[in-house]
Write a protein that holds these residues in place. Structure first.
Motif, short mmCIF file in Angstrom:
data_model
loop_
_atom_site.label_atom_id
_atom_site.label_comp_id
_atom_site.label_asym_id
_atom_site.label_seq_id
_atom_site.Cartn_x
_atom_site.Cartn_y
_atom_site.Cartn_z
N LEU A 216 26.55 25.87 36.48
CA LEU A 216 27.99 25.86 36.72
C LEU A 216 28.71 26.66 35.64
O LEU A 216 29.64 27.42 35.93
CB LEU A 216 28.51 24.42 36.74
CG LEU A 216 30.04 24.27 36.88
CD1 LEU A 216 30.51 24.88 38.19
CD2 LEU A 216 30.44 22.80 36.79
N ALA A 217 28.27 26.51 34.38
CA ALA A 217 28.90 27.22 33.28
C ALA A 217 28.72 28.74 33.44
O ALA A 217 29.69 29.51 33.31
CB ALA A 217 28.31 26.75 31.95
N VAL A 218 27.50 29.18 33.74
CA VAL A 218 27.25 30.62 33.89
C VAL A 218 27.96 31.17 35.12
O VAL A 218 28.58 32.24 35.07
CB VAL A 218 25.73 30.88 33.98
CG1 VAL A 218 25.48 32.39 34.16
CG2 VAL A 218 25.01 30.37 32.74
N PHE A 219 27.89 30.44 36.24
CA PHE A 219 28.53 30.89 37.48
C PHE A 219 30.04 31.04 37.29
O PHE A 219 30.64 32.03 37.70
CB PHE A 219 28.23 29.89 38.60
CG PHE A 219 29.12 30.04 39.81
CD1 PHE A 219 29.07 31.18 40.59
CD2 PHE A 219 30.02 29.04 40.15
CE1 PHE A 219 29.89 31.33 41.71
CE2 PHE A 219 30.84 29.17 41.26
CZ PHE A 219 30.78 30.32 42.04
N THR A 220 30.67 30.05 36.66
CA THR A 220 32.12 30.09 36.45
C THR A 220 32.52 31.27 35.57
O THR A 220 33.48 31.98 35.86
CB THR A 220 32.60 28.78 35.79
OG1 THR A 220 32.25 27.67 36.63
CG2 THR A 220 34.11 28.79 35.60
N TYR A 221 31.75 31.51 34.52
CA TYR A 221 32.05 32.61 33.62
C TYR A 221 31.93 33.96 34.32
O TYR A 221 32.81 34.82 34.22
CB TYR A 221 31.13 32.57 32.40
CG TYR A 221 31.34 33.73 31.45
CD1 TYR A 221 32.52 33.88 30.74
CD2 TYR A 221 30.34 34.70 31.28
CE1 TYR A 221 32.72 34.95 29.89
CE2 TYR A 221 30.53 35.77 30.42
CZ TYR A 221 31.72 35.88 29.73
OH TYR A 221 31.92 36.95 28.88
N LYS B 41 28.48 41.02 43.11
CA LYS B 41 28.59 39.86 43.99
C LYS B 41 27.24 39.19 44.19
O LYS B 41 27.14 37.96 44.27
CB LYS B 41 29.18 40.26 45.34
CG LYS B 41 29.43 39.08 46.28
CD LYS B 41 30.08 39.53 47.57
CE LYS B 41 30.41 38.34 48.45
NZ LYS B 41 29.24 37.53 48.81
N VAL B 42 26.17 39.99 44.30
CA VAL B 42 24.83 39.42 44.44
C VAL B 42 24.49 38.56 43.23
O VAL B 42 23.95 37.46 43.36
CB VAL B 42 23.78 40.53 44.63
CG1 VAL B 42 22.37 39.93 44.60
CG2 VAL B 42 24.00 41.26 45.94
N GLU B 43 24.80 39.07 42.03
CA GLU B 43 24.52 38.31 40.81
C GLU B 43 25.28 36.99 40.79
O GLU B 43 24.73 35.94 40.47
CB GLU B 43 24.88 39.15 39.58
CG GLU B 43 24.01 40.35 39.37
CD GLU B 43 22.54 39.99 39.18
OE1 GLU B 43 22.25 39.00 38.48
OE2 GLU B 43 21.69 40.70 39.73
N VAL B 44 26.57 37.06 41.11
CA VAL B 44 27.38 35.84 41.11
C VAL B 44 26.88 34.86 42.16
O VAL B 44 26.80 33.65 41.92
CB VAL B 44 28.87 36.19 41.36
CG1 VAL B 44 29.71 34.91 41.45
CG2 VAL B 44 29.41 37.07 40.24
N ASP B 45 26.51 35.38 43.33
CA ASP B 45 25.98 34.51 44.40
C ASP B 45 24.68 33.84 43.98
O ASP B 45 24.42 32.68 44.34
CB ASP B 45 25.76 35.33 45.68
CG ASP B 45 27.04 35.55 46.45
OD1 ASP B 45 28.05 34.91 46.10
OD2 ASP B 45 27.04 36.37 47.39
N GLN B 46 23.83 34.55 43.24
CA GLN B 46 22.58 33.95 42.79
C GLN B 46 22.84 32.75 41.88
O GLN B 46 22.15 31.72 41.99
CB GLN B 46 21.73 34.99 42.05
CG GLN B 46 21.08 36.02 42.96
CD GLN B 46 20.18 36.95 42.18
OE1 GLN B 46 19.29 36.54 41.46
NE2 GLN B 46 20.42 38.25 42.33
N TRP B 47 23.84 32.86 41.02
CA TRP B 47 24.18 31.72 40.15
C TRP B 47 24.85 30.61 40.94
O TRP B 47 24.71 29.43 40.61
CB TRP B 47 25.06 32.19 38.99
CG TRP B 47 24.26 32.92 37.97
CD1 TRP B 47 24.17 34.26 37.78
CD2 TRP B 47 23.38 32.33 37.01
NE1 TRP B 47 23.30 34.56 36.78
CE2 TRP B 47 22.80 33.39 36.27
CE3 TRP B 47 23.03 31.02 36.69
CZ2 TRP B 47 21.89 33.17 35.24
CZ3 TRP B 47 22.12 30.80 35.67
CH2 TRP B 47 21.56 31.86 34.96
#
Length: 312
Positions: free
Chosen positions: A131-136, A150-156
């Motif tokens: 959650l911390a990494v995704f939010t950042y 977007k792919v990177e954010v979606d993976q988190w």
């Protein structure tokens, strides 16, 4: 040009951060998964391990896109972004389907026992960490988001949801193990794996559909269309013309804007200098958009040249 550079810098920052945190998390997930023999936690680790390879694929794609080659690619390489994203999502989809098949096999064989308390602790750690990494990363890419970022954010986002699922699933299984239905706790791990993996697969399928739309130069989001239309309307109020036709497309980090004006004879815009003034005003207005821009503004006195371009 400024938005292009900014997007590139942010994308590279996202990829670097993603690699570092993914390596740390993957090592933890695989270690815990092997120790407590949990299929869903091993899937979490494997998913992130593949994510590292996908990140380096994104880096290679960015290097290819950045390399200038106007002779062979006069319209740029933006289409390569959604193409790479499709490849990445396809790999994710394959992993999901393979995992579901394995989990079904475990269920057919009667399930297996997992250390529930360790699973709950790992689920809590995974949820908070991801959650911390995704939010950042989501905040970092809010204004400058390409298909690759977007792919990177979606993976988190996937791994965060997986952590939530693991936490809820193991908590319920632990409670179930304390009741007379304790024998069903052996199925918690494969069932949890199937449910979460299918959710991932659904997201991957919709993302592939979105990337396909970009490859085919589909229209951008309604919010972006409304924003561009609003800017054009505001500028057009200062000029006299009979008609205009707007066509928009979004491909990767590039937004394509084609605007065709029909000018009557004797109009103030019936001169190249005045037309260039309008071009400059529109180009300046579009400079605020968080994308690389491909802008084409045309003028004609014959409506037949643009009539076929009107949306039905």
């Amino acid at each position: 040009m400024r938005s292009q550079v900014t997007s590139e810098v942010i994308n590279r920052k996202v990829l670097r951060i993603s690699v570092v945190f993914t390596v740390v998390f993957t090592l933890i997930a695989l270690t815990v998964g092997f120790i407590i023999s949990s299929q869903v936690i091993l899937f979490d680790g494997i998913f992130n391990l593949v994510g590292i390879a996908l990140t380096y694929l994104s880096i290679s794609a960015m290097n290819f896109i950045k390399k200038k080659d106007e002779w062979n690619y006069p319209f740029g390489k933006a289409t390569f972004e959604p193409f790479i994203a499709i490849v990445q999502y396809a790999i994710i989809l394959y992993i999901c389907l393979s995992t579901v098949t394995t989990a079904i096999g475990v269920m057919i064989n009667g399930g297996h026992e997992v250390h529930m308390v360790s699973g709950v602790i790992y689920g809590l750690f995974s949820t908070l960490y991801n959650l911390a990494v995704f939010t950042y990363l989501r905040l970092l890419t809010k204004k400058h988001q390409s298909s690759i970022a977007k792919v990177e954010v979606d993976q988190w986002k996937f791994t965060f949801l997986l952590g939530v699922g693991i936490l809820i699933g193991f908590s319920m299984s632990y409670g179930l193990s304390l009741t007379t239905f304790y024998q069903w706790a052996a199925f918690s791990d494969p069932v949890l794996t199937i449910v979460i993996t299918l959710l991932f697969a659904k997201t991957a399928i919709f993302s592939i559909k979105s990337c396909m739309k970009e490859m085919l130069q589909g229209i951008p989001s309604k919010e972006m269309v409304d924003l561009i239309t609003e800017k054009i309307t505001a500028i057009n109020q200062h000029y006299e013309f009979s008609q205009d036709v707007l066509r928009l497309a979004k491909v990767g980090h590039k937004i394509i804007i084609e605007l065709d004006y029909v000018i009557e004879c004797g109009s103030p815009l019936d001169s190249i200098m005045r037309q260039d003034q309008l071009r400059k005003a529109l180009t300046d207005a579009f400079s605020e958009l968080p994308y690389e821009k491909w802008i084409n503004i045309n003028f004609t006195s014959e409506i037949k040249f643009v009539d076929h371009l009107k949306p039905e």
